[in-house]
Design an enzyme around this catalytic site. Structure first.
Site, short mmCIF file in Angstrom:
data_model
loop_
_atom_site.label_atom_id
_atom_site.label_comp_id
_atom_site.label_asym_id
_atom_site.label_seq_id
_atom_site.Cartn_x
_atom_site.Cartn_y
_atom_site.Cartn_z
CD GLU A 71 -10.07 5.74 -3.11
OE1 GLU A 71 -10.21 4.25 -2.81
OE2 GLU A 71 -10.27 5.90 -3.82
N GLY A 84 0.78 -1.28 -0.32
CA GLY A 84 0.14 -0.03 0.25
C GLY A 84 0.24 1.31 -0.12
CG HIS A 85 3.38 1.75 3.36
ND1 HIS A 85 3.18 1.13 4.19
CD2 HIS A 85 2.87 3.55 4.11
CE1 HIS A 85 2.77 1.66 5.35
NE2 HIS A 85 2.07 3.00 5.27
#
Ligand code: PAF
Length: 253
Positions: free
Chosen positions: A145, A33-34
């Site tokens: 998000e 995600g990072h």
């Protein structure tokens, strides 16, 4: 890749920049995600600065702060391979100098969902993001998000304090099972990890908030909230001692 440990290192790095810089703020224990935030930042800026700082003021429970996963060597190896220009890993004193008595108070996000269930959490997030932005002066900041309420908080913060920064929203990265990637997932057992994926399934498949809550209760989650707000359905639920959050846009289910 430059490793910046203190504010002087940061100032030297900033003075070497000539074009736009994108800031990717994190609390470490990095995951794909990072990686997606970095990739977006890489594509839009000449330089990318990632911060790794486990911000003490946003934890409303001391136990959660203590047990938040940390692994500097692992994180540095990962960022090296992801094309980051610089990683800023400040000590707590560099962000909260001794004698610092200020904290940002926020009156909207703080009254719903995460704001209610994690009292003071958004004050800590707003305070640290403002400090990071004032110190690093990025042109863009990248937010996922997955923490959609936090993303909105940062948008409002940037507007309220006239920060000349563009907030870039990056889609949630998910495992094949649908589980939203999060640093906290490492604390789940193999069995819990499988079960945790049911959150996304429930968010997408159930017709309304009550049905979503019921399904999660029946599956053994301890639900903090399921809510719909401004076109999104949000959930926060515990599996054992791990708290998971997720959300989906209602028109994208
Ligand atoms: O989402 C996070 O990792 C943190 O809340 C943030 C934005 C880095 C602030 O500490």
């Amino acid at each position: 890749m430059k490793l910046l440990r203190n504010n002087d290192d940061l100032a030297v790095y900033l003075s070497s920049l000539s074009g736009a810089m994108g800031l990717v703020p994190t609390m470490g224990y990095l995951h794909p995600g990072h990686g997606a935030l970095l990739k977006a930042a890489r594509a839009q800026n000449q330089a990318v600065l990632m911060t790794i700082f486990v911000n003490p003021t946003q934890f409303n429970e001391a136990d959660d702060f203590q047990s938040y996963p940390r692994d500097e060597a692992r994180d540095l190896a990962m960022v090296e391979s992801l094309g980051v220009d610089a990683v800023w890993m400040p000590e707590v004193d560099a962000i909260y100098p001794p004698g610092d008595t200020f904290c940002l108070h926020e009156k909207n996000h703080n009254t719903r969902m995460e704001g209610i269930h994690r009292p003071g959490h958004f004050y800590g997030v707003a305070t640290v993001v403002l400090k990071l932005c004032l110190l690093a002066k990025p042109q863009r900041i990248y937010m996922g998000e997955k923490d959609y309420q936090q993303l909105q908080l940062v948008r409002d913060l940037v507007a309220s304090f006239f920060l000349p920064i563009e907030v870039i929203e990056v889609p949630t990265q998910r495992e094949v099972s649908g589980l939203a990637m999060s640093s906290r997932n490492v604390r789940l057992t193999k069995k819990q990890r499988k079960q945790a994926a049911k959150i996304y399934q429930a968010l997408c498949e159930q017709p309304n908030v009550n049905a979503t809550r019921q399904v999660l209760n029946d599956l053994g989650f301890r639900v903090d909230y399921v809510e719909e707000y401004q076109g999104r359905r949000y959930v926060a639920a515990w599996l054992g001692r791990v708290r998971l959050i997720d959300n989906v846009a209602l028109d994208r289910r």
